[in-house]
Enzyme design. Structure first.
Site, PDB file in Angstrom:
ATOM      1  CG  ASP A  47      -1.599  -1.223   1.428  1.00 46.88           C
ATOM      2  OD1 ASP A  47      -1.964  -1.775   0.232  1.00 46.88           O
ATOM      3  OD2 ASP A  47      -1.628  -1.674   2.593  1.00 46.88           O
ATOM      4  CD  GLU A 214      -9.291  -2.604  -0.282  1.00 47.01           C
ATOM      5  OE1 GLU A 214      -9.669  -2.972   0.866  1.00 47.01           O
ATOM      6  OE2 GLU A 214      -8.581  -3.555  -1.006  1.00 47.01           O
TER       7      GLU A 214
END
Length: 580
Positions: A47, A214
């Site tokens: 991420d 997300e």
């Protein structure tokens, strides 16, 4: 209030004395002076998010339950990256968190931004809420955590400061805690970035068109508000861009990058950072999930078409980019030729920045003995309810640096002779949801066993089993040795009463194997030992490493004991060296 339970101690455990960066022995993204190959970081920086300040680029990534958390990386060319620090050195939600390793919990999908002279990192803890830490110097100490929004299931947040002085925070939610997923939110944020000032509002529902959306990143360009988010799931998803004239929507949607049909393409390309360079170029950094190798970092060219970002190359002209394997480098000054640090000779007074503890750590666990160029790990008692090594927070680990490599640790183990229960143990481990290790076990009477152990489904009560073992005779120092004292000159010191192992070289060789028709390789490991550093013998059979909980497998060291005593065994580590 969760904030009453938080500690972020400015102790600087892994900050300012990293060894000089050298080219990686295992991976080089530089093809030539003008071209690079992906991944630009062939290690598990999940991420990733990046911001630019002047000519410098700063990255952070998810660290989950590992410490120090939120490692900070720096680059000037977006291809070569160096670890320069960490934002979270000591942070526990409450006292109970200190008593167990929280695999997969805690630090999810951060964002890093620069505003009004401060670097900010926002991040989600799926059990507690959204938090922020900030600093003037990303290489230095970060300020204590501030809870920006408390609540269960809140994740993946990113701030945006608007031209009119208002601020906003985008975020997602974890279905495992919130009971709903595939929706994105925006909330008003105080101008100083310390707290949400109103309720979060759902601004996009992706259930029909963008499932499992997300990982929000919030930007503004040409009067449009953009939320860049991954959808479709980690191994198979794509990169979505949403845009609106208002931060609260309504938002249009666009797929900016996807894998394409070729198995040679990068699977699940998404979740990352748009950066605009000082020279007018646009680039996008994202991850690729490679199973036990973790989520490695790729760099993609990006261009704007009709105020939509197209990421990668759009060879078929359909408006959706596909990721590149090789490309020309950004028009930026070179950072050099290196990857995040790997090998460690332990010749400084702090641990190398590449090391992370498996869980909440203690300063009682280690000594960086720079005078003798070694790391001394002290034995740590098993926590209540111990099942296997996955329960030990004191595993000292680092990310796998490439698909193919060899890691060799030179060690010597010295158990505590007063620990009559025996069984103190230490060694080298490949840790994931399964693990394999070379474990040195004190058997008493100057005898040791070097065991190759395996544990399947270790996070789910798996039992460790011994696959193979060899006997090793201990040694004891007979002659006094000399020490130069600053006060009295040279004096003699009696040898330690401890019986130790001889010097041992513990080694794991890792190779990536791609089964036919698969994009992601298996991570196959073989373990070896040596008594002279030259002649190695294999111990046990080949082991297929597995990822951890939301992370790749990790390799490293441990020193544990099954009971209490007022002094510990030690494992002296002279070096931990990676080769190709």
């Amino acid at each position: 209030m969760y904030k009453n339970f938080l500690l972020l101690l400015a102790i600087g455990i892994l900050t300012d004395t990293a060894a000089a960066q050298t080219p990686s022995a295992t991976w080089n993204p530089n093809i030539s002076a003008s071209k690079y190959r992906n991944p630009v970081i062939n290690a598990d920086y999940s991420d990733p998010d990046v911001c630019r300040v002047g000519n410098d680029y700063w990255m952070t990534s998810s660290s989950f339950a590992s410490f120090p958390g939120l490692q900070i990386l720096h680059s000037t060319d977006l291809v070569n990256w160096e670890i320069v620090g960490a934002a979270l050195t000591d942070y526990y939600p409450d006292e109970s968190w200190k008593k167990a390793v929280q695999h997969g919990n805690f630090v999810w999908a951060p964002s890093i931004r620069y505003h009004d002279g401060w670097f900010y990192i926002y991040c989600g803890d799926p059990d507690n809420g959204l938090f922020m830490t900030k600093t003037k110097d990303p290489r230095g100490t970060w300020e204590p955590i501030v809870w920006v929004k408390e609540g269960k299931g809140l994740i993946d947040c990113c701030p945006l400061w608007d031209e009119d002085g208002k601020a906003y925070l985008s975020h997602g939610c974890a279905g495992s805690r919130a009971g709903v997923k595939s929706v994105l939110f925006v909330a008003p944020l105080s101008p100083d970035g310390t707290k949400v000032t109103g309720p979060s509002q759902i601004v996009f529902d992706g259930h029909e068109t963008q499932p499992t959306i997300e990982g929000t990143k919030f930007y503004k360009r040409n009067g449009y508000y953009y939320i860049m988010s991954p959808a479709g799931g980690v191994p198979t998803g794509w990169q979505v861009t949403l845009r609106s004239r208002s931060p609260f929507g309504p938002y249009e949607e666009y797929i900016s990058m996807a894998q394409g049909g070729d198995l040679n393409h990068i699977n699940g390309p998404h979740q990352g950072a748009w950066v605009d360079t000082q020279n007018g170029e646009d680039w996008f950094l994202h991850f690729q999930d490679k199973d036990a190798y973790g989520r490695v970092v790729h760099l993609q060219p990006m261009k704007w078409v009709n105020d939509w970002p197209v990421i990668g190359e759009d060879k078929d002209g359909d408006g959706v980019g596909t990721p590149v394997n090789e490309y020309r480098k950004p028009n930026l000054p070179s950072s050099g030729n290196y990857q995040p640090a790997e090998s460690d000779e332990f010749d400084t007074t702090t641990l190398g920045l590449q090391w992370q503890w498996q869980g909440p750590w203690s300063h009682y666990w280690y000594f960086c003995d720079a005078n003798n160029s070694r790391l001394r790990l002290y034995g740590v008692e098993h926590l209540p309810g111990f099942r296997n090594l996955s329960d030990c927070p004191n595993l000292l680990l680092q990310k796998l640096p490439a698909e193919n490599f060899t890691a060799t640790a030179k060690v010597k183990f010295a158990p505590n002779p007063e620990f009559k229960a025996r069984g103190e143990n230490a060694g080298l481990i490949m840790m994931g949801q399964d693990y394999a290790a070379l474990k040195i076990v004190d058997m008493g009477d100057g005898k040791f066993r070097l065991q190759r152990v395996n544990c399947k489904k270790c996070l789910k009560d798996g039992k460790e089993e011994v696959e193979a073992e060899v006997e090793i005779d201990g040694v004891k120092g007979d002659e006094p040795y000399t020490v130069k004292y600053a006060s009295v000159g040279v004096g003699q010191v009696k040898p330690s009463a401890r019986i130790t192992t001889p010097d041992l070289w513990l080694r794991v060789k890792v190779r990536g194997h791609r089964p036919k028709g698969k994009v992601v390789p298996q991570t196959l490991c073989r373990f070896y030992y040596s008594l002279d550093g030259k002649n190695y013998k294999e111990l046990g059979s080949e082991f297929a490493a597995q990822p951890g909980k939301w992370i790749g497998a990790k390799v490293g060291l441990f020193n544990c004991r099954p009971g209490t005593k007022n002094d510990a065994a030690w494992l002296d580590v002279d070096s931990f060296i990676f080769t190709k």
